[in-house]
Scaffold this motif. Structure first.
Motif, PDB file in Angstrom:
ATOM      1  N   PHE A  34      -3.285 -17.131   0.233  1.00  0.00           N
ATOM      2  CA  PHE A  34      -4.709 -16.595   0.011  1.00  0.00           C
ATOM      3  C   PHE A  34      -5.400 -17.112  -1.155  1.00  0.00           C
ATOM      4  O   PHE A  34      -4.731 -17.754  -1.946  1.00  0.00           O
ATOM      5  CB  PHE A  34      -4.400 -15.199  -0.369  1.00  0.00           C
ATOM      6  N   ARG A  65      -6.422  -6.574  -2.557  1.00  0.00           N
ATOM      7  CA  ARG A  65      -5.935  -7.777  -3.094  1.00  0.00           C
ATOM      8  C   ARG A  65      -5.174  -8.760  -2.179  1.00  0.00           C
ATOM      9  O   ARG A  65      -4.444  -9.499  -2.337  1.00  0.00           O
ATOM     10  CB  ARG A  65      -4.920  -7.470  -4.235  1.00  0.00           C
ATOM     11  N   GLU A  66      -5.372  -8.377  -0.709  1.00  0.00           N
ATOM     12  CA  GLU A  66      -4.864  -9.084   0.386  1.00  0.00           C
ATOM     13  C   GLU A  66      -3.062  -8.869   0.460  1.00  0.00           C
ATOM     14  O   GLU A  66      -2.509  -9.748   0.945  1.00  0.00           O
ATOM     15  CB  GLU A  66      -5.418 -10.480   0.366  1.00  0.00           C
ATOM     16  N   GLU A  67      -2.533  -8.173  -0.642  1.00  0.00           N
ATOM     17  CA  GLU A  67      -1.184  -8.084  -0.492  1.00  0.00           C
ATOM     18  C   GLU A  67      -0.464  -7.575   0.919  1.00  0.00           C
ATOM     19  O   GLU A  67       0.528  -8.077   1.120  1.00  0.00           O
ATOM     20  CB  GLU A  67      -0.680  -6.982  -1.798  1.00  0.00           C
ATOM     21  N   GLU A  72       2.579 -10.284  11.738  1.00  0.00           N
ATOM     22  CA  GLU A  72       3.870 -10.342  11.329  1.00  0.00           C
ATOM     23  C   GLU A  72       4.930 -10.872  12.458  1.00  0.00           C
ATOM     24  O   GLU A  72       6.290 -11.067  12.131  1.00  0.00           O
ATOM     25  CB  GLU A  72       4.499  -8.731  10.788  1.00  0.00           C
ATOM     26  N   PRO A 121       3.938  -3.384   7.764  1.00  0.00           N
ATOM     27  CA  PRO A 121       3.548  -2.571   6.596  1.00  0.00           C
ATOM     28  C   PRO A 121       3.778  -1.149   6.995  1.00  0.00           C
ATOM     29  O   PRO A 121       4.087  -0.483   6.067  1.00  0.00           O
ATOM     30  CB  PRO A 121       1.776  -2.996   6.540  1.00  0.00           C
ATOM     31  N   PHE A 164       2.573 -10.185  -5.352  1.00  0.00           N
ATOM     32  CA  PHE A 164       2.542  -8.732  -5.519  1.00  0.00           C
ATOM     33  C   PHE A 164       2.864  -8.375  -7.147  1.00  0.00           C
ATOM     34  O   PHE A 164       4.117  -9.046  -7.782  1.00  0.00           O
ATOM     35  CB  PHE A 164       4.059  -8.030  -4.871  1.00  0.00           C
ATOM     36  N   PHE A 179      -5.052 -12.076  11.969  1.00  0.00           N
ATOM     37  CA  PHE A 179      -5.854 -11.054  11.252  1.00  0.00           C
ATOM     38  C   PHE A 179      -7.163 -10.522  12.068  1.00  0.00           C
ATOM     39  O   PHE A 179      -7.420  -9.332  11.983  1.00  0.00           O
ATOM     40  CB  PHE A 179      -6.047 -11.320   9.702  1.00  0.00           C
ATOM     41  N   ASP A 227      -1.822  -8.043   3.869  1.00  0.00           N
ATOM     42  CA  ASP A 227      -2.097  -9.262   4.743  1.00  0.00           C
ATOM     43  C   ASP A 227      -0.802 -10.324   4.331  1.00  0.00           C
ATOM     44  O   ASP A 227      -0.091 -10.970   5.324  1.00  0.00           O
ATOM     45  CB  ASP A 227      -3.261 -10.027   4.638  1.00  0.00           C
ATOM     46  N   ALA A 228      -0.525 -10.662   2.951  1.00  0.00           N
ATOM     47  CA  ALA A 228       0.378 -11.305   2.678  1.00  0.00           C
ATOM     48  C   ALA A 228       1.704 -11.043   3.077  1.00  0.00           C
ATOM     49  O   ALA A 228       2.660 -11.781   3.661  1.00  0.00           O
ATOM     50  CB  ALA A 228       0.361 -11.383   1.056  1.00  0.00           C
ATOM     51  N   MET A 229       2.102  -9.554   3.242  1.00  0.00           N
ATOM     52  CA  MET A 229       3.244  -9.122   3.470  1.00  0.00           C
ATOM     53  C   MET A 229       3.272  -9.399   5.146  1.00  0.00           C
ATOM     54  O   MET A 229       4.474  -9.580   5.422  1.00  0.00           O
ATOM     55  CB  MET A 229       3.181  -7.631   3.420  1.00  0.00           C
ATOM     56  N   ARG A 230       2.367  -9.308   5.859  1.00  0.00           N
ATOM     57  CA  ARG A 230       2.342  -9.446   7.170  1.00  0.00           C
ATOM     58  C   ARG A 230       2.834 -10.694   7.746  1.00  0.00           C
ATOM     59  O   ARG A 230       3.406 -11.020   8.443  1.00  0.00           O
ATOM     60  CB  ARG A 230       1.155  -8.732   7.943  1.00  0.00           C
ATOM     61  N   THR A 231       2.284 -11.790   6.745  1.00  0.00           N
ATOM     62  CA  THR A 231       2.421 -12.996   7.223  1.00  0.00           C
ATOM     63  C   THR A 231       4.047 -13.289   6.880  1.00  0.00           C
ATOM     64  O   THR A 231       4.588 -14.460   7.082  1.00  0.00           O
ATOM     65  CB  THR A 231       1.670 -13.933   6.441  1.00  0.00           C
ATOM     66  N   LEU A 232       4.546 -12.875   5.839  1.00  0.00           N
ATOM     67  CA  LEU A 232       5.965 -12.830   5.640  1.00  0.00           C
ATOM     68  C   LEU A 232       6.829 -11.998   6.698  1.00  0.00           C
ATOM     69  O   LEU A 232       7.979 -11.729   6.137  1.00  0.00           O
ATOM     70  CB  LEU A 232       6.220 -12.584   4.052  1.00  0.00           C
ATOM     71  N   ILE A 242       6.677  -8.695   7.250  1.00  0.00           N
ATOM     72  CA  ILE A 242       7.254  -7.491   6.816  1.00  0.00           C
ATOM     73  C   ILE A 242       6.146  -6.601   7.586  1.00  0.00           C
ATOM     74  O   ILE A 242       4.876  -6.829   7.384  1.00  0.00           O
ATOM     75  CB  ILE A 242       7.104  -7.311   5.570  1.00  0.00           C
ATOM     76  N   ILE A 294       4.078 -17.381  10.809  1.00  0.00           N
ATOM     77  CA  ILE A 294       2.809 -18.418  10.442  1.00  0.00           C
ATOM     78  C   ILE A 294       2.724 -17.950   8.810  1.00  0.00           C
ATOM     79  O   ILE A 294       2.407 -16.923   8.459  1.00  0.00           O
ATOM     80  CB  ILE A 294       1.624 -18.331  11.188  1.00  0.00           C
TER      81      ILE A 294
END
Lengths: 362, 277
Positions: free
Chosen positions: A109, B143-145, A101, B156, A115, A80, B147-152, B154, A105
Motif C-alpha cells: 500500500f 490506514r488500509e490495515e 483473502e 477480517p 500493523f 477490493f 485491506d492489508a490483512m485480506r491480501t495476507l 486473513i 495476491i
C-alpha cells in the motif's frame, strides 16, 4: 490465444539478457480481460475495457496521470473493487468473484499499512502464522534478510525510517510467497533520493523472490526505469502496453507520445512507409496512409545556425549534458534537444532537419 | 444583521419532507439488511471456530474480554449499586403510605433482576464498547490495515469481528450478574437504613420471590451482547478514508446500539408476557 502478440513483447530483465533481445516468454500468470468499472453517479467509466496479461516473474507498470483509472484497475485485480464487466484470471482460473483473502495476491500500500501494534517480525510473520511457529520464524528471518533488515525484527514500525518501513511492508507481502504482487504508488511518500534507491531495491527483491508484480505510478521515470513492460493509461483506457523503449520509439497515440518523454506533433500526409511533411519527405516507422499526425522526438531534430533561414530560436535552457531550444517555425513552436555543443543564442536564425524516421499516430 | 430566509411555500415542503422520509427509511432498511448479513457472518465464523477450535484467535479473545469485561466492572457495579439505592428510597417513600414497606424487597428484586440490571449494563457497555469497536476497526480501515490483512489471506470477520463479539457474549452476562448483585446490595442497604429491614430479613424475603426473575434478566444478556458487538463492528467497517466519517460513525454506532438494546428489551417484555414468565 488473442494475447499472443502482446506476450511476445515480453522483455527479459535488462541484467539477464543483452538489450533488445527478445525471447519466448514465461507462462502467462495473470490475464485481465475487458475490465470495466463505473462508479455510482459518474458519467464516464473510471476503467473501460482494460485488458492485458502478465507473465510469471514479470514486472509490469501501469502509468498514467492521476484519475486515469490505474489504481481502480489495481484494486479490481486485488479484489477490493468489484468490476462491472470483464474478468481476471490467475494461472488460468477465473478469480473475478473471489474475495481478496482467497486470491493469494500480495499488495503493497501507498502508506505501507503496517500493523502499528505488532513488531517488525510480527508484521512480516502475519501472513504465515498458519505455517506453525518454527516454520513461520524461519520464513520471517529469511524475509528480513532478503530486505536487509535482519536484526531489526524486535523493533516497532514507528521506530524505523520511511524507506525501512516500506521494505518491511514488502517483506510482509512477500512472506507468503505470492505469485503476484501489486504495488500502489509505494514510493510516493519517500523523498526523491530514497525513492530512486528504494525502487531499484524493490525490483531486485521481486526478481529474487520470483514474484511477478504490477506497479501503479504517475512517475514515468519510475515506470520506465523499473518495469519490464509499461502500460500507459488515459481516461480509463489502456492506450498502449509494451517495453519502455518500444513505448518511447513507437507510441501509438498522441497521448503516449507526449506523456512518455516529450514530443513534437506535426501534421502530414502519409503514403505507405513515408510521409510528406513541412520538413520534406520523411520515412515512417510503420506504414500509414492519408492525413496523419506524426510524433517527432526533440532529439531527432538537428539545428544549424543559418542567417538566411526562417526559423527563430525563441527560448533556450542549458542543462549541462544537453540543451533545450524552443524554435518558432512557420507558425508553430518546436522543442529541440541537442548536445551541449552548439552555441546558439535566443533570437538566432536556424535551419531545422529531421533525422531518423518519424512515428505516425492513430 | 442577515434577514432569515422566508420559509419555502408549504407546497414545496411536503414533497421534500416525503423525500427525506423515504431516504431515511431506505437507509434504515439497508442498515438492517447489512446487520443481518453480519449476524450470518458471525454465526458462520463461530461455527467454523467451534468445529476447529485451533482457528479461534484466543489471544485476541482474552484481550477483548479484559477490555470490554474486566475494565467495565467498576463503572457497572457502581451504577447498579446506586440504582438499587434509588429504587429502595423511592419505593420506600411510596410504599410506606400504604403500610406495605416490606414489599420494597419485591420491588427491588423484580425491577433490578428482570429489567434494570441487564438493561443499564447493556446501555453502559453499548456506550463504552460499541464506540470502541467502531473506533478501532475504523482506524484500521482508514490506514488500509484491513485491506492489508485480506491480501495476507486473513479473513477480517474471523480475525477482528469474531473475537470482539464473542468477548461481549462471554462478558456481558458476567457483568449483568455483578450488576444484579450490586443492585440488590444497594437496595438492601437503603432498605435497612430507611425502613429498618435487616439484611437477614431482606434475604428471606428475596428468596421467597421467584428465581425466574434472574433467568428472565440473564437470558437477555447474550442477545444484547451480539447486537451491540455487531452494530459496533459494522459501523467500524463502514468507515471511509476520512477522519470525519470515523467520528460520525463512532457516535452513530453508540446511538444505534443503545436504541437497539431498548427496542429488543421491549420485544423481550412482549415475548415473556406471551409465554407467561
Amino acid at each position: 490465444m488473442t494475447d499472443l502478440p502482446r506476450i511476445l513483447n515480453f522483455r527479459m530483465p535488462a541484467e539477464a539478457t543483452p538489450a533488445g533481445f527478445r525471447q519466448q516468454p514465461a507462462r502467462v500468470l495473470l490475464e485481465v480481460d475487458r475490465l470495466t468499472r463505473r462508479f455510482e453517479g459518474a458519467a464516464e467509466a473510471a476503467v473501460s475495457r482494460v485488458g492485458f496479461s502478465v507473465g510469471e516473474g514479470e514486472f509490469v507498470a501501469l502509468l498514467g496521470p492521476s484519475g486515469c483509472g490505474k489504481t481502480t484497475t489495481l484494486r479490481m485485480i486485488a479484489g477490493f473493487e468489484p468490476p462491472d464487466a470483464g474478468s481476471v484470471r490467475l494461472r488460468g482460473a477465473d478469480i473475478t468473484a473471489l474475495p481478496p483473502e482467497r486470491r493469494g495476491i500480495g499488495f503493497v500500500f501507498q502508506d505501507n499499512a503496517l500493523f502499528p501494534n505488532l513488531t517488525v517480525a510480527g508484521n512480516v510473520g502475519f501472513g504465515v502464522r498458519r505455517l506453525g511457529r518454527a516454520a513461520a520464524d524461519r520464513r520471517v528471518a529469511e524475509m528480513l534478510d532478503l530486505v536487509g533488515l535482519s536484526g531489526l525484527g524486535g523493533r516497532m514500525p514507528h521506530e524505523l525510517s520511511g524507506g525501512q518501513q516500506q521494505r518491511v511492508a514488502l517483506a510482509r507481502t512477500l512472506a507468503p510467497a505470492p505469485p503476484l504482487v501489486l504495488l500502489d504508488e509505494p514510493f510516493s511518500n519517500l523523498d526523491a533520493a530514497l525513492r530512486a534507491e528504494t525502487r531499484q531495491d524493490v525490483r531486485k527483491l521481486l526478481k529474487a523472490a520470483g514474484s511477478a508484480a504490477i506497479l501503479v505510478t504517475h512517475d514515468q521515470e519510475e515506470a520506465l526505469g523499473t518495469a519490464d513492460r509499461v502500460g500507459v493509461m488515459h481516461e480509463g483506457r489502456l492506450e498502449q502496453i509494451g517495453a519502455p523503449d518500444e513505448l518511447y520509439h513507437n507510441p501509438v497515440s498522441a497521448f503516449v507520445a507526449s506523456f512518455i518523454g516529450r514530443s513534437n506533433i506535426l501534421a502530414g500526409t502519409a503514403n505507405g512507409m513515408d510521409a510528406e511533411t513541412p520538413f520534406g519527405r520523411l520515412p515512417l516507422s510503420r506504414a500509414a496512409n492519408g492525413a496523419v499526425r506524426l510524433a517527432v522526438r526533440p532529439e531527432q531534430i538537428l539545428l544549424d545556425p543559418d542567417p538566411t533561414a526562417e526559423a527563430v530560436v525563441i527560448g533556450r535552457e542549458f542543462r549541462g549534458h544537453d540543451q533545450l531550444f524552443w524554435v518558432q517555425e512557420g507558425g508553430r513552436c518546436l522543442l529541440v534537444i541537442s548536445g551541449p555543443g552548439p552555441q546558439v543564442s535566443v533570437g538566432a536564425r536556424v535551419r531545422l532537419r529531421i533525422c531518423d524516421c518519424v512515428v505516425p499516430l492513430s | 444583521m442577515p434577514r432569515p430566509t422566508p420559509p419555502a411555500p408549504a407546497r414545496d415542503r411536503i414533497p421534500e419532507a416525503l423525500e427525506r422520509l423515504g431516504r431515511a427509511a431506505e437507509e434504515i432498511a439497508r442498515l438492517l439488511r447489512d446487520l443481518t448479513a453480519y449476524l450470518g457472518l458471525f454465526v458462520l465464523r463461530l461455527g467454523a471456530a467451534i468445529m476447529r477450535p485451533r482457528r479461534l484467535p484466543l489471544t485476541a479473545l482474552v484481550h477483548h474480554c479484559q477490555q470490554v469485561g474486566l475494565n467495565a466492572v467498576p463503572i457497572v457495579v457502581l451504577m447498579a449499586f446506586l440504582i438499587g439505592v434509588v429504587l429502595a428510597f423511592q419505593g420506600a417513600t411510596q410504599l410506606r403510605r400504604f403500610g406495605a414497606d416490606v414489599f420494597v424487597v419485591d420491588l427491588i428484586a423484580i425491577s433490578v433482576l428482570r429489567e434494570l440490571g441487564v438493561l443499564l449494563t447493556a446501555i453502559i457497555v453499548a456506550g463504552r464498547t460499541a464506540s470502541a469497536f467502531t473506533a478501532q476497526l475504523g482506524a484500521m480501515k482508514m490506514r488500509e490495515e484491513i485491506d492489508a490483512m485480506r491480501t495476507l489471506a486473513i479473513d477480517p470477520a474471523e480475525a477482528l469481528i469474531l473475537p470482539r463479539v464473542l468477548a461481549l457474549v462471554i462478558t456481558l452476562p458476567v457483568l449483568t450478574l455483578l450488576a444484579n448483585v450490586a443492585g440488590l446490595a444497594g437496595g438492601a442497604l437503603m432498605a435497612w437504613i430507611d425502613l429498618g429491614i435487616s439484611p437477614a430479613m431482606f434475604r428471606t424475603r428475596l428468596l421467597e420471590s421467584s428465581v425466574d426473575h434472574v433467568t428472565v434478566g440473564m437470558l437477555k444478556a447474550p442477545v444484547f451482547a451480539v447486537v451491540i458487538g455487531l452494530i459496533g463492528c459494522h459501523a467500524g467497517m463502514q468507515v471511509q478514508g476520512s477522519t470525519d466519517s470515523l467520528g460520525r460513525l463512532t457516535s452513530a454506532s453508540v446511538v444505534r446500539a443503545i436504541f437497539a438494546v431498548i427496542l429488543i428489551d421491549a420485544l423481550f417484555s412482549i415475548f415473556y408476557s406471551e409465554v407467561g414468565l
